[in-house]
Scaffold this motif. Structure first.
Motif, PDB file in Angstrom:
ATOM      1  N   PRO A   6     -14.722   7.097  -6.205  1.00  0.00           N
ATOM      2  CA  PRO A   6     -13.845   8.213  -5.786  1.00  0.00           C
ATOM      3  C   PRO A   6     -12.403   7.738  -5.595  1.00  0.00           C
ATOM      4  N   VAL A   7     -11.776   7.305  -6.696  1.00  0.00           N
ATOM      5  CA  VAL A   7     -10.408   6.785  -6.669  1.00  0.00           C
ATOM      6  C   VAL A   7      -9.512   7.747  -7.441  1.00  0.00           C
ATOM      7  N   SER A   8      -8.370   8.068  -6.868  1.00  0.00           N
ATOM      8  CA  SER A   8      -7.427   8.961  -7.536  1.00  0.00           C
ATOM      9  C   SER A   8      -6.945   8.329  -8.834  1.00  0.00           C
ATOM     10  N   ARG A   9      -6.957   9.101  -9.909  1.00  0.00           N
ATOM     11  CA  ARG A   9      -6.482   8.591 -11.199  1.00  0.00           C
ATOM     12  C   ARG A   9      -5.008   8.245 -11.133  1.00  0.00           C
ATOM     13  N   LEU A  10      -4.244   9.021 -10.343  1.00  0.00           N
ATOM     14  CA  LEU A  10      -2.823   8.732 -10.191  1.00  0.00           C
ATOM     15  C   LEU A  10      -2.608   7.424  -9.440  1.00  0.00           C
ATOM     16  N   ALA A  11      -3.485   7.132  -8.477  1.00  0.00           N
ATOM     17  CA  ALA A  11      -3.366   5.873  -7.730  1.00  0.00           C
ATOM     18  C   ALA A  11      -3.606   4.675  -8.632  1.00  0.00           C
ATOM     19  N   VAL A  12      -4.490   4.821  -9.623  1.00  0.00           N
ATOM     20  CA  VAL A  12      -4.762   3.731 -10.564  1.00  0.00           C
ATOM     21  C   VAL A  12      -3.499   3.371 -11.328  1.00  0.00           C
ATOM     22  N   LEU A  13      -2.749   4.383 -11.748  1.00  0.00           N
ATOM     23  CA  LEU A  13      -1.527   4.143 -12.503  1.00  0.00           C
ATOM     24  C   LEU A  13      -0.386   3.696 -11.590  1.00  0.00           C
ATOM     25  N   CYS A  14      -0.289   4.297 -10.400  1.00  0.00           N
ATOM     26  CA  CYS A  14       0.793   3.939  -9.480  1.00  0.00           C
ATOM     27  C   CYS A  14       0.665   2.492  -9.008  1.00  0.00           C
ATOM     28  N   GLY A  15      -0.567   2.011  -8.853  1.00  0.00           N
ATOM     29  CA  GLY A  15      -0.761   0.625  -8.425  1.00  0.00           C
ATOM     30  C   GLY A  15      -0.139  -0.352  -9.405  1.00  0.00           C
ATOM     31  N   ARG A  16      -0.323  -0.101 -10.687  1.00  0.00           N
ATOM     32  CA  ARG A  16       0.276  -0.991 -11.695  1.00  0.00           C
ATOM     33  C   ARG A  16       1.784  -0.856 -11.706  1.00  0.00           C
TER      34      ARG A  16
ATOM     35  N   GLU B 263      -5.520   8.723   1.676  1.00  0.00           N
ATOM     36  CA  GLU B 263      -6.430   8.101   0.715  1.00  0.00           C
ATOM     37  C   GLU B 263      -5.683   7.664  -0.546  1.00  0.00           C
ATOM     38  N   PHE B 264      -4.721   8.476  -0.973  1.00  0.00           N
ATOM     39  CA  PHE B 264      -3.941   8.116  -2.159  1.00  0.00           C
ATOM     40  C   PHE B 264      -3.158   6.834  -1.916  1.00  0.00           C
ATOM     41  N   VAL B 265      -2.507   6.722  -0.758  1.00  0.00           N
ATOM     42  CA  VAL B 265      -1.738   5.517  -0.435  1.00  0.00           C
ATOM     43  C   VAL B 265      -2.666   4.314  -0.348  1.00  0.00           C
ATOM     44  N   SER B 266      -3.828   4.508   0.272  1.00  0.00           N
ATOM     45  CA  SER B 266      -4.793   3.412   0.391  1.00  0.00           C
ATOM     46  C   SER B 266      -5.295   2.957  -0.977  1.00  0.00           C
ATOM     47  N   ASP B 267      -5.598   3.923  -1.841  1.00  0.00           N
ATOM     48  CA  ASP B 267      -6.065   3.577  -3.188  1.00  0.00           C
ATOM     49  C   ASP B 267      -4.974   2.855  -3.978  1.00  0.00           C
TER      50      ASP B 267
END
Length: 263
Positions: A96-106, A3-7
């Protein structure tokens, strides 16, 4: 983990699509490094003496790429401020999105921009004296180091953007902090002709270690004379990038939580 990778991929895809819809944002990482390499290499190529010999255009090319990676701090900060003001983070917090995924995406998209800058520099570097015979694994190592620096600066920019939460504050403060870091290094000027105390400052600058390492990998001279106290700048350059990421990423995550509470 899945889910983290997907997000992360979803957030990165959103940021990348947003970037492609505003291609003028790419000018800073395509046209600007190209113009800097050609302009500096042609204008000052005949008057700059490069340590160890070689062409100044080849010398400055690595410095231009490093300066682009450092500038990720301002770009990420402004992007985060825009997302805050547009309510993007508020919408993501309701999902339901990981907060870390939000930052990693950028951070992923910002790392791609560093690669774009390197390709842009490479397209012009041959004209101003970049050696053609660089080994593929050395090129990949140099690209990886610049990407690590870009990731660390992106995490720092995210932290600053979430802390200031104002575009005017970012524009006023961040460039003032970045300019000394870039110009008090060997990115553009060989430090051999500088006063002793200033040469020591340049030698201890982490940007100098990164730039010297990339030059060494791509065989554009510069080696020991620009490494200052770092007779072997590569280990310090790698350690600095990893430490920057390790410190800035958690700080950005905490700032993300504080920004949500403040709103």
């Amino acid at each position: 983990m899945t889910e983290f990778v997907s997000d992360t991929c979803a957030i990165a895809g959103r940021d990348l699509r947003h970037l492609l819809r505003l291609p003028e944002k790419l000018i800073g990482f395509t046209v600007m490094p190209l113009a800097m390499v050609l302009g500096l290499g042609i204008l000052f190529g005949g008057s700059m003496r490069v340590p160890g010999g070689g062409e100044y255009g080849a010398y400055v090319s690595a410095g231009v790429v490093t300066s682009m990676a450092v500038s990720m701090t301002a770009l990420s900060a402004l992007g985060v401020v825009g997302d805050l003001q547009d309510g993007m983070f508020d919408r993501l917090r309701s999902l339901p999105v990981s907060r870390l995924a939000v930052l990693c995406g950028r951070v992923v998209v910002d790392s791609i921009l560093v690669v774009v800058a390197m390709v842009s520099v490479a397209s012009a570097a041959g004209i101003v004296g970049w050696p053609v015979g660089a080994r593929p694994h050395a090129v990949l190592a140099g690209m990886g180091l610049e990407m690590l620096l870009g990731m660390g600066c992106s995490c720092l920019g995210i932290f600053l953007g979430l802390t200031f939460r104002n575009a005017e504050a970012v524009i006023s403060v961040v460039p003032v902090c970045l300019l000394p870091v870039t110009f008090l290094s060997n990115a553009f000027v060989p430090p051999d002709g500088l006063p002793g105390w200033l040469r020591d400052v340049v030698g201890w600058n982490p940007v100098t270690a990164v730039t010297s390492t990339v030059r060494g990998l791509l065989s554009t001279s510069d080696a020991a004379s620009t490494a200052g106290f770092f007779g072997h700048p590569a280990p310090f350059a790698l350690a600095f990038c990893l430490v920057l990421i390790a410190l800035a990423a958690p700080a950005a995550t905490r700032a993300y939580d504080r920004a949500g509470a403040a709103r």
